[in-house]
Design a protein around this motif. Structure first.
Motif, PDB file in Angstrom:
ATOM      1  N   VAL A   2       0.757  -1.245   0.018  1.00 38.34           N
ATOM      2  CA  VAL A   2      -0.085  -0.107  -0.189  1.00 38.34           C
ATOM      3  C   VAL A   2       0.871   1.206   0.059  1.00 38.34           C
ATOM      4  N   TYR A   3       1.729   1.306   0.758  1.00 36.91           N
ATOM      5  CA  TYR A   3       2.824   2.476   0.889  1.00 36.91           C
ATOM      6  C   TYR A   3       3.449   2.346  -0.608  1.00 36.91           C
ATOM      7  N   LEU A   4       3.761   1.639  -1.363  1.00 32.70           N
ATOM      8  CA  LEU A   4       4.411   1.973  -2.539  1.00 32.70           C
ATOM      9  C   LEU A   4       3.635   2.312  -3.507  1.00 32.70           C
ATOM     10  N   SER A   5       2.070   2.143  -3.481  1.00 34.96           N
ATOM     11  CA  SER A   5       1.134   2.632  -4.254  1.00 34.96           C
ATOM     12  C   SER A   5       0.937   4.177  -4.085  1.00 34.96           C
ATOM     13  N   VAL A   6       0.998   4.544  -2.823  1.00 29.87           N
ATOM     14  CA  VAL A   6       1.201   5.904  -2.624  1.00 29.87           C
ATOM     15  C   VAL A   6       2.330   6.542  -3.214  1.00 29.87           C
ATOM     16  N   VAL A   7       3.274   6.075  -2.923  1.00 29.97           N
ATOM     17  CA  VAL A   7       4.739   6.409  -3.689  1.00 29.97           C
ATOM     18  C   VAL A   7       4.677   6.690  -5.052  1.00 29.97           C
ATOM     19  N   ARG A  47       4.558  12.090  -9.124  1.00 25.09           N
ATOM     20  CA  ARG A  47       5.377  12.088 -10.280  1.00 25.09           C
ATOM     21  C   ARG A  47       6.335  13.090 -10.745  1.00 25.09           C
ATOM     22  N   ASP A  48       6.179  14.442  -9.802  1.00 24.82           N
ATOM     23  CA  ASP A  48       7.029  15.228 -10.360  1.00 24.82           C
ATOM     24  C   ASP A  48       7.690  15.976  -9.186  1.00 24.82           C
ATOM     25  N   ALA A  49       8.517  17.029  -9.404  1.00 22.38           N
ATOM     26  CA  ALA A  49       9.108  17.681  -8.189  1.00 22.38           C
ATOM     27  C   ALA A  49       8.216  18.641  -7.548  1.00 22.38           C
ATOM     28  N   ASN A  55      13.544   6.772  -9.583  1.00 21.88           N
ATOM     29  CA  ASN A  55      13.204   5.489 -10.378  1.00 21.88           C
ATOM     30  C   ASN A  55      11.846   5.792 -10.949  1.00 21.88           C
ATOM     31  N   ARG A  56      11.008   6.694 -10.383  1.00 21.32           N
ATOM     32  CA  ARG A  56       9.630   6.957 -11.233  1.00 21.32           C
ATOM     33  C   ARG A  56       9.866   8.163 -12.118  1.00 21.32           C
ATOM     34  N   GLY A  57      10.955   8.586 -12.496  1.00 21.62           N
ATOM     35  CA  GLY A  57      11.297   9.592 -13.326  1.00 21.62           C
ATOM     36  C   GLY A  57      11.608  11.188 -12.953  1.00 21.62           C
ATOM     37  N   ILE A  58      11.507  11.301 -11.536  1.00 20.65           N
ATOM     38  CA  ILE A  58      11.851  12.679 -11.148  1.00 20.65           C
ATOM     39  C   ILE A  58      13.447  12.741 -11.154  1.00 20.65           C
TER      40      ILE A  58
END
Ligand SMILES: O=c1[nH]cnc2c1ncn2[C@@H]1O[C@H](CO)[C@@H](O)[C@H]1O
Length: 341
Positions: A66-71, A75-77, A110-113
């Protein structure tokens, strides 16, 4: 002192928070707002009223999922900046004057930021929080253990190459089962050689051996959670003798099912054994708690009055990595508050 009086004493008490996660502190309003932007593509509910149910965890692995679903919603700075300043506001509203926030740059990068934009965003929020809210913020960059050694390498690189001004420590979070601590030794060695303090999680979901590993292999100066040290009298004695504090987060332990029942929480045994502790909130909105509430839970577990609770707050300050000046100012503030409250 009546229960309500103790609650208002705690609410006004100046405090330090040493174990609180960045994304795990996002308020339900911010989480719901982010979720609304990703509606249909995220399991996170966009209605704040549905979050309490979403944040009901069957076990620790479910919590991390669940934590990672919020992470994943960040998506951006700009998201990072908004989140970080919001967390600072929630802390300052509880009279927290100094906080070490555990931040996981790997997950965002890792998610592009880009690392640079990520560090700039948290630093902007840190500087604004100090100026506008009177809250001194510091960073612990943690390795998400489940992501393995590649994430350790990247976390170290971001820490050492970017070295944001607020960075003071290096950590290790996530699951312990299947993620032995010793494999992270080379990364902690390098972080420590560069002057970062060592604060891995250990003994949250596994036993005393993990805490020994954190001390011997990772040079831990404080332990995240560490509650299962209570199983090992030799370890308790060692922690006491060497002054290695445990960052205890009682409600977190209950909600992730690290302990079955608060009545079984080992905090009192740990304190009775002479181990230094601080009281912390971990991921407060996810666990339906606040730092102030954790002080009240600790007061019940330890049978403390207002003076005892104030002493807990002093311990939080003493075990922090704050400068001597920040420590003495905050300790004086606690003394002044207790003298008049
Ligand atoms: O109580 C906790 N224990 C371990 N890790 C946690 C906890 N709360 C939040 N995280 C976070 O889980 C992510 C995945 O490893 C990391 O970002 C870590 O900081």
């Amino acid at each position: 002192m009546a229960k309500d009086d103790l609650a208002s004493f705690v609410a006004g008490l100046p405090k330090a928070e040493l174990h609180v996660h960045h994304v795990g502190s996002a308020s339900p309003r911010i989480v719901a707002e982010l979720a609304a932007r990703h509606e249909g593509r995220s399991p996170v509910p966009a209605d704040p009223a549905l979050l309490a149910e979403y944040f009901t965890f069957t076990d620790f692995a479910h919590f991390i999922e669940v934590y990672l679903s919020v992470v994943d919603l960040i998506r951006d700075a700009e998201d990072v900046r908004t989140l970080t300043y919001g967390v600072a506001q929630d802390l300052a509203a509880q009279q927290v004057r100094y906080a070490e926030l555990t931040v996981t740059p790997y997950s965002s990068v890792n998610r592009g930021i880009p690392a640079e934009a990520f560090c700039e965003a948290i630093e902007d929020a840190r500087i604004a929080a100090e100026k506008e809210l009177g809250l001194v913020l510091r960073w612990c960059f943690d390795i998400p253990g489940e992501a393995g050694l590649a994430s350790a390498e990247q976390t170290l690189r971001i820490a050492l190459d970017r070295r944001p001004d607020g960075l003071i420590s290096f950590g290790l979070g996530g699951p312990e089962i299947g993620v032995p601590r010793p494999q992270f030794k080379p990364y902690f060695d390098q972080a420590r050689a560069a002057g970062l303090r060592s604060v891995p999680h250990a003994g949250e979901t596994t036993g005393a051996q993990t805490v020994w590993d954190a001390i011997r292999e990772l040079g831990a100066e404080r332990i995240g959670h560490g509650i299962h040290a209570a199983q090992d009298p030799e370890l308790l004695a060692y922690l006491g003798e060497h002054g290695i504090p445990l960052e205890v987060c009682p409600t977190s332990n209950l909600r992730t099912r690290a302990v079955a029942d608060l009545a079984e929480h080992p905090l009192a045994a740990i304190v009775a054994a002479g181990v230094p502790v601080s009281i912390n909130s971990d991921d407060p909105p996810m666990f339906g708690t606040t730092l102030n509430n954790e002080y009240l839970v600790a007061a019940r577990l330890l049978d403390l009055d207002a003076a005892g609770v104030a002493e807990l707050a002093r311990q939080g300050v003493r075990h922090s990595f704050a400068s001597d000046q920040v420590k003495s100012t905050l300790l004086a503030e606690i003394d002044a508050y207790t003298a008049t409250a």
